[in-house]
Enzyme design. Structure first.
Site, mmCIF file in Angstrom:
data_model
loop_
_atom_site.group_PDB
_atom_site.id
_atom_site.type_symbol
_atom_site.label_atom_id
_atom_site.label_comp_id
_atom_site.label_asym_id
_atom_site.label_seq_id
_atom_site.Cartn_x
_atom_site.Cartn_y
_atom_site.Cartn_z
ATOM 1 N N HIS A 114 0.833 14.574 13.572
ATOM 2 C CA HIS A 114 2.043 13.791 13.264
ATOM 3 C C HIS A 114 1.766 12.284 13.312
ATOM 4 C CE1 HIS A 114 4.152 17.625 14.121
ATOM 5 N NE2 HIS A 114 3.315 17.676 15.143
ATOM 6 N N SER B 55 -6.399 -12.416 -0.632
ATOM 7 C CA SER B 55 -5.083 -12.727 -1.165
ATOM 8 C C SER B 55 -5.104 -14.138 -1.721
ATOM 9 C CB SER B 55 -4.036 -12.628 -0.052
ATOM 10 O OG SER B 55 -2.877 -13.364 -0.414
ATOM 11 N N LYS C 234 -6.105 -12.725 4.691
ATOM 12 C CA LYS C 234 -6.084 -11.341 4.231
ATOM 13 C C LYS C 234 -7.435 -10.809 3.791
ATOM 14 C CE LYS C 234 -2.462 -9.288 3.066
ATOM 15 N NZ LYS C 234 -1.883 -8.116 3.686
ATOM 16 N N GLU D 186 -6.870 1.887 -1.708
ATOM 17 C CA GLU D 186 -5.533 2.089 -2.287
ATOM 18 C C GLU D 186 -5.623 2.640 -3.709
ATOM 19 O OE1 GLU D 186 -2.802 -1.404 -0.928
ATOM 20 O OE2 GLU D 186 -4.865 -2.092 -0.881
#
Ligand code: ARG
Length: 459
Positions: free
Chosen positions: A157, A278, A284, A291
């Protein structure tokens, strides 16, 4: 003007819209090499069977190599009026060698031709998928070997469950990929029958030798039913479904890498080579590759769904619907190969942050099960009672804002009087993982055995 292949029956050429919906050359030119290999095998067979002369076959086979080199060097002029790769190649062959080119299409049809080309193309992709999966498996096994005894939290979980080892977690993906690999290996075996010579649908009256062309093209045998041979696209569906399941695994690993590389987790550091920055936020470092791999399942499973729907309900034998098989499959194959290669690069380059993993492994009462098990073993308590006692201790630790090993023996005894000092031996994460020696368990000793097995299997 009417068509040069079937103009005999036609007075007028196609409407521009007809040509636009009908032409597949924009994409099926990717099968040029397969088309030419199939035609060369067919020509050699026609000569051997005495259906065309050796001289014509030689001219055809040589001419086809010229066509291929024109295509490979980008000099070939593809024409939408010639619809597809099959007719583009044949028309160019005619320009180069003249009359014998017209004898190539004896005893075959574009229906068995396209099935053959597409099978050869998909077969290559199955081999590429197998190679890409093996390369990724090796990268994961190397991670597992380096961190066979590094501890980290195991989750259910996405809540802390029990400590596991980094090596064990890496090898979980190796198992998934091994199943993926075997799906492609199976599918490749199943598909490896030649459609060539099934002709339009019924076979042919020419004395062709389908065994000869099957062998020349690396097939195990000719497909045994000509109707099935030209209408079968199961091989592409097998490829797409195996790709979809593989893409599920890649997306799950991607998701973990996205979470693990966050500042909140810090379990792994991805390399600069597989990260992006970024344009506005200077701090970043984003896991874009992970992704994008996570997203590729959308295209791959989309292709699987699309071709399933194209094929359902088609009457035998060939229908033009089946031309819609290729773009989806090409895109899915490109997506899978890219995803496998990117994941391999990311996994090879990434470094696990051993200290963060270990700190996280011990938090969240991850050794509560070890404590319960100790109560069962040391005090002969029924597991359900041990669960209850441990739960009370967890609640006590939680209310004090500490972890289980931070409780004193007095605290423990206040919940159950027979608990002894020995209990602290099982509350450490290293003892916890070391104790999980059941077959397939997370103990470093087990992980090392599995690493050795995989290294042996993968060579
Ligand atoms: N371009 C067609 C395809 O991709 C080739 C086969 C055409 N056969 C036919 N009878 N129209 O399926």
């Amino acid at each position: 003007s009417s068509n040069q292949m079937w103009g005999g029956r036609f007075a007028a050429g196609p409407d521009a819209i007809m040509e636009a919906i009908n032409a597949s050359i924009g994409f099926d030119q990717r099968m040029a090499a397969q088309d030419i290999a199939g035609s060369r095998a067919h020509a050699a067979m026609l000569a051997k069977a005495g259906i065309i002369t050796d001289k014509d076959a030689e001219a055809i086979r040589e001419g086809l190599l010229t066509v291929l080199s024109e295509i490979d060097s980008g000099k070939f002029n593809f024409s939408a009026a010639l619809e597809d790769i099959h007719m583009n190649v044949e028309a160019r062959l005619k320009e180069i060698i003249g009359e014998p080119a017209g004898r190539l299409h004896t005893g075959r049809s574009r229906n068995d031709q396209v099935a053959t080309d597409f099978k050869l193309w998909v077969r290559d992709q199955m081999d590429a998928a197998i190679a890409g999966i093996e390369a990724l498996m090796k990268a994961l096994v190397a991670q597992a070997e380096a961190g066979a005894d590094w501890v980290m939290p195991g989750f259910t979980h996405l809540q802390t469950a029990q400590p596991v080892t980094w090596g064990h977690h890496m090898l979980a993906y190796v198992e998934m990929l091994a199943r993926d690999r075997s799906r492609f290996v199976d599918a490749r075996k199943r598909m490896n029958e030649s459609p060539l010579g099934a002709a339009a649908l019924a076979g042919t009256s020419f004395p062709i030798d389908r065994h000869m062309t099957a062998e020349a093209l690396g097939f195990d045998r000719p497909a045994a039913n000509s109707l099935d041979a030209v209408s079968d696209r199961d091989f592409a569906l097998d490829f797409l479904s195996a790709s979809s399941i593989c893409a599920i695994h890649l997306s799950r690993l991607s998701e973990e890498l996205v979470i693990w590389s966050s500042a909140q987790f810090r379990f792994v550091t991805l390399s600069d080579r597989f990260s992006t920055g970024s344009s506005i936020m200077p701090q970043k470092k984003n896991p874009d590759a992970a992704e994008l791999i996570r997203a590729k399942i959308g295209r791959i499973f989309g292709a699987n769904t699309a071709l399933t729907i194209v094929m359902k309900g088609l009457p035998l034998a060939y229908s033009k619907d089946m031309q819609e098989d290729k773009e989806q499959t090409f895109d899915a194959a490109d997506s899978l190969m890219l995803a496998l290669a990117a994941m391999e690069g990311m996994v090879k380059d990434m470094s696990a942050n051993r200290d963060s993993l270990e700190a996280a492994a011990g938090s969240g009462f991850s050794t509560a099960t070890d404590l319960a098990d100790w109560l069962v073993r040391a005090l002969n308590m029924p597991f359900r009672d041990a669960h209850h006692v441990t739960g009370t201790l967890v609640a006590m630790a939680e209310s004090r804002g500490c972890d289980l090993p931070d409780l004193t023996l007095e605290d423990m005894k206040s919940v159950h009087e027979h608990i002894t000092e020995d209990v602290f031996g099982v509350l450490g994460v290293h003892n916890s993982v070391a104790s999980r020696t059941s077959y397939g368990g997370t103990a470093p000793s087990e992980v090392r055995k599995q690493v050795a097995r995989w290294k042996d299997l993968l060579g």
